[in-house]
Design an enzyme around this catalytic site. Sequence first.
Site, short mmCIF file in Angstrom:
data_model
loop_
_atom_site.label_atom_id
_atom_site.label_comp_id
_atom_site.label_asym_id
_atom_site.label_seq_id
_atom_site.Cartn_x
_atom_site.Cartn_y
_atom_site.Cartn_z
N GLU A 34 0.83 -1.22 0.00
CA GLU A 34 0.00 0.00 0.00
C GLU A 34 0.86 1.26 0.00
O GLU A 34 0.42 2.31 -0.45
CB GLU A 34 -0.94 0.02 1.22
CG GLU A 34 -2.24 -0.69 0.95
CD GLU A 34 -3.33 -0.41 1.98
OE1 GLU A 34 -4.38 -1.04 1.86
OE2 GLU A 34 -3.15 0.42 2.89
N HIS B 160 8.26 -26.63 -1.85
CA HIS B 160 7.64 -27.75 -2.56
C HIS B 160 6.46 -27.28 -3.41
O HIS B 160 5.67 -28.09 -3.88
CB HIS B 160 7.22 -28.83 -1.55
CG HIS B 160 8.39 -29.40 -0.81
ND1 HIS B 160 8.96 -30.62 -1.12
CD2 HIS B 160 9.15 -28.88 0.19
CE1 HIS B 160 10.00 -30.82 -0.32
NE2 HIS B 160 10.13 -29.79 0.47
N LYS C 209 -14.18 0.17 -3.63
CA LYS C 209 -15.23 0.54 -2.68
C LYS C 209 -16.33 1.33 -3.38
O LYS C 209 -17.51 1.11 -3.16
CB LYS C 209 -14.64 1.40 -1.56
CG LYS C 209 -13.76 0.66 -0.59
CD LYS C 209 -13.41 1.59 0.57
CE LYS C 209 -12.23 1.06 1.34
NZ LYS C 209 -11.65 2.07 2.23
#
Length: 451
Positions: A290, A311, A425
């Site tokens: 951010e 792995h 948003k």
Amino acid sequence: MKSISLDITKAAQFLKKDTVKAYAPQVKAAQEALERGTCPGNDFLGWLHLPSSVTPAFIEEIEECAKTLREKCEVIVVAGIGGSYLGARAVIEALANSFSWLINDKRNPTIMFAGNNIGEDYLAELTDFLKDKKFGVINISKSGTTTETALTFRLLKKQCELQRGKAEAKDVIVAITDAKKGAARTCADKEGYKSFVIPDNVGGRFSVLTPVGLLPIACAGYDIKALITGAVDMEKATSPAVSFENNIAAQYAAVRNALYSQAGKKIEIMVNYQPKLHYMSEWWKQLYGESEGKDHKGIFPASCDFTTDLHSMGQWIQEGERSIYETVISIERPNRNMLFPHDDENLDGLNFLAGKRVDEVNKMAELGTRLAHVDGGVPNIRISVPELNEYYIGQLIYFFEIACGISGNVLGVNPFNQPGVEAYKKNMFALLDKPGYEAESKAIKERLAQE
Ligand code: PA5
């Protein structure tokens, strides 16, 4: 007391000689700009000297509140997202027994995290789990209006009041939010909840050493004084007065900027060799992602838990596109001591390990991986942490914060805003017909009809 340390030699070797050192003047200027408050986002620098400004009275107030919650609750649900969640979880999981969930430890309440997703199954299962529990809630939101957290808090508040009665619920619900603004503040003041303030000048992802992190950590039974002491010591160790050669935050900021702009290393993988550090990487990813990912710039912060992910991602790291580098958090000494046993039959052929500490095997895995990855073209930065306790975690937190502030400034972005988070948003509110979003609702529906 020892200190965390940084080794950048296995990263610097991928750059022309003295490249990292050449960043020293830029790094110094960036740190001085932070110090003088002349950098972009200078209204969000409250974290810079936060550790050294924490008073004993403040710690006492947090501990007092934690004591009440610990006495009155079997389970404490911490509702929050992003910077209002990840720091507390990172510290608690780093310090907790890996199986604390399954251990019926009457001395410590179970700490759960919610308000960080909108999963209906998750929330339904959470409310089921809490049905017969004496639970409390810490509602954390700086804006006080974040949907994920607000939605969860409404559910939890209702359930808590239903199960414990409104009067008792009032004593086990705590708000951590803005001093004046937002629905969480309105609700806390109206209901008379105990509340703490998130300072205006401290952004979410830099807030773990405010009540946002400190209260949940204290509720989990950990020593927040030691956490702050570690951060204070790192604040001193990385102050602008410290030379580049001795300032690990300045060096980390320099080497990552050099790898990014001089060597095309666009992805930083935070690696740990202790599963307890999984959420430390999640916190770090948010802090750096951010802060730096804007203006179409920024290193992409990724993470792997080794040896587990060797792995799964090991192949990619060894031989995939050479756009990555690794930063390894290595814990020098585990808190437990476990020797690998001898077996007379040796059916598994593992007697060559008999008598060795499990950690010796882990350390050889780490060294072997570093050699292989460096040979494969992956620069390696190593952060060494003497042991996993509150003090060194406090150091680590401040180290990453100050390095992030410096690094973002060197990159030329404002590390303290997050304008890109608003885009989803706005669309979500428009799609949900939130009052105030009528024009956006109309526009988005027309757009979808055409797609
Ligand atoms: O770092 C940030 O500012 C964000 O990640 C916020 O912490 C996150 O969006 C939650 O916001 P709030 O605390 O306002 O609910």
